[in-house]
Design a protein around this motif. Structure first.
Motif, PDB file in Angstrom:
ATOM      1  N   SER A 114       6.715  -2.344  -1.657  1.00  0.00           N
ATOM      2  CA  SER A 114       7.451  -3.616  -1.665  1.00  0.00           C
ATOM      3  C   SER A 114       6.406  -4.555  -2.056  1.00  0.00           C
ATOM      4  O   SER A 114       5.171  -4.325  -2.155  1.00  0.00           O
ATOM      5  CB  SER A 114       7.939  -4.064  -0.181  1.00  0.00           C
ATOM      6  OG  SER A 114       6.862  -3.995   0.700  1.00  0.00           O
ATOM      7  N   ALA A 115       6.704  -5.873  -2.548  1.00  0.00           N
ATOM      8  CA  ALA A 115       6.106  -6.766  -3.051  1.00  0.00           C
ATOM      9  C   ALA A 115       4.711  -6.996  -2.072  1.00  0.00           C
ATOM     10  O   ALA A 115       3.810  -7.385  -2.660  1.00  0.00           O
ATOM     11  CB  ALA A 115       6.734  -8.138  -3.286  1.00  0.00           C
ATOM     12  N   PRO A 116       4.930  -7.269  -0.779  1.00  0.00           N
ATOM     13  CA  PRO A 116       3.821  -7.385   0.017  1.00  0.00           C
ATOM     14  C   PRO A 116       2.724  -6.567  -0.120  1.00  0.00           C
ATOM     15  O   PRO A 116       1.528  -6.811   0.144  1.00  0.00           O
ATOM     16  CB  PRO A 116       4.198  -7.545   1.519  1.00  0.00           C
ATOM     17  CG  PRO A 116       5.839  -8.023   1.383  1.00  0.00           C
ATOM     18  CD  PRO A 116       6.158  -7.301  -0.052  1.00  0.00           C
ATOM     19  N   ALA A 117       3.162  -5.084  -0.286  1.00  0.00           N
ATOM     20  CA  ALA A 117       2.131  -4.071  -0.284  1.00  0.00           C
ATOM     21  C   ALA A 117       1.564  -3.885  -1.849  1.00  0.00           C
ATOM     22  O   ALA A 117       0.654  -3.179  -1.927  1.00  0.00           O
ATOM     23  CB  ALA A 117       2.790  -2.960   0.035  1.00  0.00           C
ATOM     24  N   ALA A 118       1.939  -4.664  -2.819  1.00  0.00           N
ATOM     25  CA  ALA A 118       1.559  -4.554  -4.106  1.00  0.00           C
ATOM     26  C   ALA A 118       0.066  -4.635  -4.213  1.00  0.00           C
ATOM     27  O   ALA A 118      -0.684  -4.085  -5.146  1.00  0.00           O
ATOM     28  CB  ALA A 118       2.333  -5.373  -4.894  1.00  0.00           C
ATOM     29  N   PRO A 119      -0.652  -5.770  -3.593  1.00  0.00           N
ATOM     30  CA  PRO A 119      -2.001  -6.026  -3.798  1.00  0.00           C
ATOM     31  C   PRO A 119      -2.791  -4.698  -3.530  1.00  0.00           C
ATOM     32  O   PRO A 119      -3.886  -4.200  -4.177  1.00  0.00           O
ATOM     33  CB  PRO A 119      -2.533  -6.850  -2.732  1.00  0.00           C
ATOM     34  CG  PRO A 119      -1.164  -7.823  -2.769  1.00  0.00           C
ATOM     35  CD  PRO A 119      -0.013  -6.666  -2.721  1.00  0.00           C
ATOM     36  N   ASP A 120      -2.517  -3.790  -2.418  1.00  0.00           N
ATOM     37  CA  ASP A 120      -3.108  -2.517  -2.216  1.00  0.00           C
ATOM     38  C   ASP A 120      -3.061  -1.576  -3.419  1.00  0.00           C
ATOM     39  O   ASP A 120      -4.108  -1.088  -3.678  1.00  0.00           O
ATOM     40  CB  ASP A 120      -2.680  -1.856  -1.005  1.00  0.00           C
ATOM     41  CG  ASP A 120      -2.746  -2.932   0.188  1.00  0.00           C
ATOM     42  OD1 ASP A 120      -3.783  -3.555   0.293  1.00  0.00           O
ATOM     43  OD2 ASP A 120      -2.010  -2.629   1.102  1.00  0.00           O
ATOM     44  N   ALA A 121      -1.941  -1.310  -3.945  1.00  0.00           N
ATOM     45  CA  ALA A 121      -1.648  -0.476  -4.969  1.00  0.00           C
ATOM     46  C   ALA A 121      -2.328  -0.920  -6.466  1.00  0.00           C
ATOM     47  O   ALA A 121      -3.048  -0.038  -7.006  1.00  0.00           O
ATOM     48  CB  ALA A 121      -0.099  -0.315  -5.414  1.00  0.00           C
ATOM     49  N   VAL A 122      -2.510  -2.108  -6.440  1.00  0.00           N
ATOM     50  CA  VAL A 122      -3.152  -2.818  -7.680  1.00  0.00           C
ATOM     51  C   VAL A 122      -4.758  -2.607  -7.447  1.00  0.00           C
ATOM     52  O   VAL A 122      -5.347  -2.258  -8.333  1.00  0.00           O
ATOM     53  CB  VAL A 122      -2.864  -4.209  -7.878  1.00  0.00           C
ATOM     54  CG1 VAL A 122      -3.706  -5.061  -9.021  1.00  0.00           C
ATOM     55  CG2 VAL A 122      -1.292  -4.383  -8.455  1.00  0.00           C
ATOM     56  N   VAL A 123      -5.192  -3.009  -6.444  1.00  0.00           N
ATOM     57  CA  VAL A 123      -6.805  -2.952  -6.109  1.00  0.00           C
ATOM     58  C   VAL A 123      -7.040  -1.480  -6.382  1.00  0.00           C
ATOM     59  O   VAL A 123      -8.201  -1.009  -6.956  1.00  0.00           O
ATOM     60  CB  VAL A 123      -6.900  -3.280  -4.735  1.00  0.00           C
ATOM     61  CG1 VAL A 123      -8.404  -2.898  -4.423  1.00  0.00           C
ATOM     62  CG2 VAL A 123      -6.717  -5.040  -4.779  1.00  0.00           C
TER      63      VAL A 123
END
Length: 618
Positions: A180-189
């Motif tokens: 979901s959008a709130p977890a997107a930073p983890d995937a991007v990093v």
């Protein structure tokens, strides 16, 4: 010609990158490591200068290998091509994906444009910047639209090196589709720190909510056919259109395309048959074919999906267009931000060439045609066809004055037909169905199917194929528009807003024109009441200021003044908002009337429509 070179020397990596593209140098003049006296004369002369069109691929070679373009590397490339370093520097600094300053080998481009901004891109940027400091070896850059609007918020990771890599990531768009959008930073990093371990991209079919549906004329093979398998493509009707084209002959193909009423799908809606006929009738040779796959309009991603999901269709369509117009060489100018589309198209072209579908004798018909891919490097203006020609030729991507028109003097000064991906792919059903059957789809003035890029406040963003004449409301119902709809942007940043009570607008060129807006390239971006409209308009103004090539005064100055006025209004620093709106109208009128190309002429459209139709600042 100024050929003053500096004292900086290329590194071994930079030399290897350029030599891999151009071959080893033949003389000290070109940079060979020799002690003889051949610096006194230049080998090649005009032949060397005629290779200037390899400047952009050369810049890519340096940037891909090292991550940036040094003075020594640029000088070495210029020696090889006999290009003045001052001019090459102007080209290198024209494109946002290149850097002439040292930076890490890995760059994370985070989209901050309209759809991604509404989906939380600012928070994604802040999280990525906080977690990827200088010690991480990753540079975070805020980017204009990456053409991944259905995956918003989206990011592109580019890593330089001998095996350069590009991967995309975003909220719910990596292999873990449930992220979901709130977890997107983890995937991007994670993707930025280890691109080789990034989750695999989802199939192109996930961007087509109607797939799999064999009844679709343009998208029917997406999700059904293996995009890497030429035999699978042929088993599903591939190359039927080309065989019919050979049966009709060049004049017959042009007649079919003309009778079908096919209009260009890039936004200008120019009759495709007339353009082809005008090019084919030119006595000057050679003729060139250019496929414009540099879709950089915010909110547009249909060409990417076609190239990723059905690449052989574009190869076949380009072959038909070349046959009809007498071209023997075609260029596919592809967005630099589309690594997977590049991979798919390279594979498709290589397979077609190996199987006799490109080359000296296509299908044994005695027709010679081949395709060369040229990568863009992040410049919205290169979507304008004459700017694209300059880019291919190795110059800054600045539009040319018209006339002469491209059908007379286009690429390399020769007659050129330029179409975008969607326009070309429409030629296949024109020939397989026949002109009359194709013309019966849609309306009398807008024939055939149209692809729409739907994003923003909808439950099912993606590419939709509908016949011309469907209403905006019908399209948004298919996409699952959310409650609280406040505005719909048609045509992207260069388009216009419409109100929620105007959803009965027919999606045709003439219907949107009568409604005082534009269909453009097919962007439909919905915004609910949670999106701050003033900030959205300011982002559009920032986009045009950044993307203006600066060649003409009305656009170069006007886009800056437009942004300044919107900043004052949004931040309430202006003494009188009414005065700023008056200034905006005057500046917008000047840009529309006096700019050289469509960028300046349309830079005011969205802001004007938001003021007049939505009452944005009331």
């Amino acid at each position: 010609m100024d050929l003053r070179f500096g004292d900086s020397k290329p590194t071994d990596e930079e030399r290897a990158a350029v030599d891999a593209l151009l071959g080893p140098p033949e003389s000290s003049w070109e940079g060979a490591d020799r002690s003889d006296a051949d610096l006194r004369w230049a080998r090649g002369g005009r032949a060397a200068r005629d290779r200037r069109d390899l400047l952009l691929p050369g810049l890519h070679a340096l940037n891909d290998r090292v991550g940036w373009i040094s003075e020594g590397g640029l000088d070495y490339l210029c020696r090889r091509l006999t290009v003045p370093p001052s001019e090459a520097y102007g080209v290198a600094t024209f494109y946002s994906m290149f850097s002439v300053r040292p930076r890490p080998a890995t760059v994370l481009h985070v989209c901050t444009d309209l759809a991604c901004a509404a989906a939380g891109a600012p928070r994604l940027c802040e999280a990525a910047e906080a977690r990827l400091g200088p010690e991480s070896g990753v540079t975070v850059e805020r980017s204009p639209c990456l053409g991944l609007c259905e995956r918003a918020p989206a990011a592109l990771v580019v890593r330089a090196g001998e095996d350069a890599a590009g991967v995309t990531a975003g909220g719910g768009v990596t292999r873990a589709a449930a992220v979901s959008a709130p977890a997107a930073p983890d995937a991007v990093v994670r993707a930025a720190l280890a691109p080789e371990n990034a989750p695999e991209e989802p199939p192109a079919a996930l961007a087509v909510p109607q797939a799999p549906d064999p009844g679709l004329l343009l998208l029917g093979r997406v999700g059904t056919v293996d995009p890497a398998d030429l035999d699978d493509y042929r088993a599903h009707g591939g190359y039927t259109a080309l065989r019919r084209a050979f049966g009709l002959g060049p004049a017959g193909v042009i007649r079919e395309v003309t009778d079908s009423g096919l209009l260009g799908r890039g936004g200008a809606a120019f009759p495709t048959g007339r353009k082809w006929q005008a090019t084919a009738s030119q006595p000057d040779h050679p003729h060139y074919l250019v496929c414009n796959a540099d879709e950089s309009e915010p909110g547009t991603f249909k060409d990417r999906v076609l190239m990723e999901g059905d690449p052989y269709a574009l190869v076949e369509a380009m072959t038909i267009a070349a046959y009809a117009t007498g071209a023997r060489h075609g260029y596919l100018y592809l967005r630099g931000e589309y690594p997977r589309a590049l991979e798919r198209m390279e594979h498709a072209i290589a397979q077609a060439r190996a199987r006799g579908l490109l080359g000296d004798d296509v299908l044994g018909q005695g027709f010679s045609f081949d395709i060369e891919i040229r990568r863009g490097a992040g410049a919205y203006i290169c979507g304008e066809e004459t700017a694209l020609f300059n880019s291919i030729e190795g110059f800054r991507g600045e539009p040319r004055s018209k006339p002469p028109f491209p059908v007379e003097k286009g690429l390399f000064g020769k007659p050129t037909v330029a179409n975008n991906v969607e326009t070309l792919v429409n030629v296949l059903p024109v020939l397989t169905l026949g002109a009359q059957a194709y013309a019966a789809i849609g309306t009398g003035a807008s024939t055939g199917p149209k692809l729409f890029c739907v994003s923003g406040s909808v439950d099912r963003p993606g590419i939709y194929e509908l016949p011309f004449g469907a209403t905006l409301g019908e399209l948004l119902t298919l996409a699952g528009v959310r409650d609280g709809l406040r505005a719909v942007l048609l045509g992207g940043a260069a388009g216009g807003f419409v109100r929620p009570d105007e959803l009965d607008i027919p999606l045709t060129f003439e219907g949107t024109r009568e409604a005082g807006t534009t269909l453009g390239s097919g962007v439909v971006m919905a915004f609910d009441d949670t999106v701050p409209l003033p900030r959205l308009l300011l982002r559009i103004a920032e986009f045009f200021r950044d993307e203006s090539c600066g060649q003409c005064v009305p656009c170069r100055v006007g886009t800056v003044r437009q942004e300044e006025a919107l900043h004052r209004i949004a931040e309430r620093t202006g003494a009188d908002a009414a005065a700023d709106i008056t200034l905006l109208r005057e500046v917008g009128r000047a840009m529309r009337d006096a700019s050289i190309c469509g960028l300046g002429q349309t830079a005011w459209n969205a802001v004007e429509s938001a003021i007049d139709r939505l009452g944005a600042y009331e």
